[in-house]
Write a protein that holds these residues in place. Structure first.
Motif, PDB file in Angstrom:
ATOM      1  N   VAL A  29       0.834  -1.200   0.000  1.00  0.00           N
ATOM      2  CA  VAL A  29       0.000   0.000   0.000  1.00  0.00           C
ATOM      3  C   VAL A  29       0.874   1.258   0.000  1.00  0.00           C
ATOM      4  O   VAL A  29       0.585   2.236  -0.694  1.00  0.00           O
ATOM      5  CB  VAL A  29      -0.942   0.012   1.224  1.00  0.00           C
ATOM      6  CG1 VAL A  29      -1.645   1.363   1.352  1.00  0.00           C
ATOM      7  CG2 VAL A  29      -1.983  -1.103   1.100  1.00  0.00           C
ATOM      8  N   PHE A  59       0.817   4.053  -2.886  1.00  0.00           N
ATOM      9  CA  PHE A  59       0.524   5.452  -2.560  1.00  0.00           C
ATOM     10  C   PHE A  59       1.668   6.360  -3.000  1.00  0.00           C
ATOM     11  O   PHE A  59       1.449   7.439  -3.564  1.00  0.00           O
ATOM     12  CB  PHE A  59       0.283   5.600  -1.066  1.00  0.00           C
ATOM     13  CG  PHE A  59       0.224   7.026  -0.589  1.00  0.00           C
ATOM     14  CD1 PHE A  59      -0.856   7.835  -0.901  1.00  0.00           C
ATOM     15  CD2 PHE A  59       1.268   7.569   0.149  1.00  0.00           C
ATOM     16  CE1 PHE A  59      -0.909   9.158  -0.485  1.00  0.00           C
ATOM     17  CE2 PHE A  59       1.235   8.879   0.577  1.00  0.00           C
ATOM     18  CZ  PHE A  59       0.142   9.683   0.259  1.00  0.00           C
ATOM     19  N   THR A 101      -3.628  -0.298  -5.012  1.00  0.00           N
ATOM     20  CA  THR A 101      -3.549   0.971  -4.285  1.00  0.00           C
ATOM     21  C   THR A 101      -3.276   2.131  -5.232  1.00  0.00           C
ATOM     22  O   THR A 101      -3.849   3.221  -5.087  1.00  0.00           O
ATOM     23  CB  THR A 101      -2.439   0.906  -3.218  1.00  0.00           C
ATOM     24  OG1 THR A 101      -2.698  -0.170  -2.326  1.00  0.00           O
ATOM     25  CG2 THR A 101      -2.377   2.210  -2.427  1.00  0.00           C
ATOM     26  N   CYS A 117      -5.606   5.352  -5.436  1.00  0.00           N
ATOM     27  CA  CYS A 117      -5.029   6.669  -5.156  1.00  0.00           C
ATOM     28  C   CYS A 117      -5.038   7.546  -6.400  1.00  0.00           C
ATOM     29  O   CYS A 117      -5.192   8.770  -6.300  1.00  0.00           O
ATOM     30  CB  CYS A 117      -3.606   6.519  -4.629  1.00  0.00           C
ATOM     31  SG  CYS A 117      -3.496   5.821  -2.975  1.00  0.00           S
TER      32      CYS A 117
END
Length: 310
Positions: A17, A21, A261, A265
């Protein structure tokens, strides 16, 4: 034992993650913020050097390497890391971050192909099916461009570079395994790879005029620093701890949270769109990668541990 396994799973997922990100932050430094893919690639490596050096000093790890190892680390950093990262960051400027990251994550497929072609490793039925599934996922992205965007040059180039970054990262993994560098401490390899990448990108950036350190805004400097530390220190450390608890094969499966992720994002932070073709393509690629990882679980536990690009 259960608590240890659970901790390993959570830490590996958190690492994925964090990587996902962090990749979303990179494109925020482009354009008016004064950065570009070459500058971001340079800073991603250069800004991590002091922290990596401090970690090595804290762990009491010597920086000494042989001439042969230094040459291997130069190849690993210059080609395996610098070229890979640069192509991926250029792709970020041309296509959605979530799409580029997902396509890049096809690297286990190219690792398998490389080992079969150059090291005569056996390709079983499960791996063959995984290759077909993952390849179908990449094809969906290209078909989606052909149908909806008229096969525009910029978009096609972005997709091509994302695929190419997977190829060069596969080289990184295979070369690290076959050169014997896998026996060195992880952060020692990371330090030298970052150092060689910084040198290579510094020379390339100055030569091409793309190293734009003087035009970066304070926001771009802050984002670049956070980006470098999240990838090199936070995510990498979490991944190594996770691998110790759950093993490399299980960790490889859990790292599929990274592109997921990036997609989430990308939508929330960059306003990227989600289409049916993207969902289908991502699902196929992730299915292929997980299938490959499950096939590798049958290998002996001493198999080399590889770290996803971040």
């Amino acid at each position: 034992m259960a608590n240890t396994s659970t901790r390993g799973i959570l830490l590996t997922m958190l690492s994925a993650v964090t990587f996902g990100f962090a990749f979303t932050l990179g494109p925020m430094t482009y354009g008016e913020a004064g950065s570009n893919p070459v500058t971001l690639t340079f800073l991603r490596n250069f800004l991590s050097l002091p922290v990596l050096l401090a970690i090595l000093w804290y762990q009491g790890i010597s920086l000494q390497v042989s001439a042969k190892e230094l040459w291997s680390l130069t190849i690993l950093g210059g080609i395996g890391n610098a070229v890979t990262t640069l192509m991926l960051f250029i792709a970020f400027s041309l296509i959605d971050v979530g799409v580029a990251t997902t396509i890049h994550f096809i690297y286990p497929v190219f690792v398998t192909i490389g080992c079969v072609l150059f090291y005569k490793e056996r390709l079983g039925l499960q791996k063959f099916i995984a290759l077909l599934i993952a390849t179908a996922g990449i094809a969906c992205f290209f078909l989606g461009v052909d149908m909806s965007a008229g096969f525009s040059g910029g978009t096609f180039l972005g997709l091509f570079l994302a695929v190419a970054s997977g190829v060069t990262y596969a080289f990184y993994i295979i070369y690290m395994d076959k050169s014997g560098l896998k026996n060195q401490p992880v952060f020692k390899i990371s330090f030298y790879v970052a150092l060689m990448s910084s040198i290579a990108m510094g020379i390339f950036g100055i030569g091409t005029g793309e190293l734009t350190l003087t035009t970066l805004t304070p926001q771009a400097w802050f984002i670049s620093t956070v980006f470098a530390l999240l990838c090199t220190v936070v995510a990498l450390s979490l991944l190594q701890i996770g691998i110790k608890h759950v093993g490399a094969s299980t960790a490889a499966i859990l790292t599929t949270f990274e592109p997921i992720t990036s997609i989430i994002c990308g939508v929330l932070l960059l306003g990227e769109t989600v289409t049916t073709i993207k969902i289908v393509a991502c699902a196929l690629i992730m299915t292929g990668v997980v299938t490959l990882s499950l096939a590798k679980q049958k290998k002996p536990p001493e198999e080399a541990v590889t770290v996803p690009e971040g």
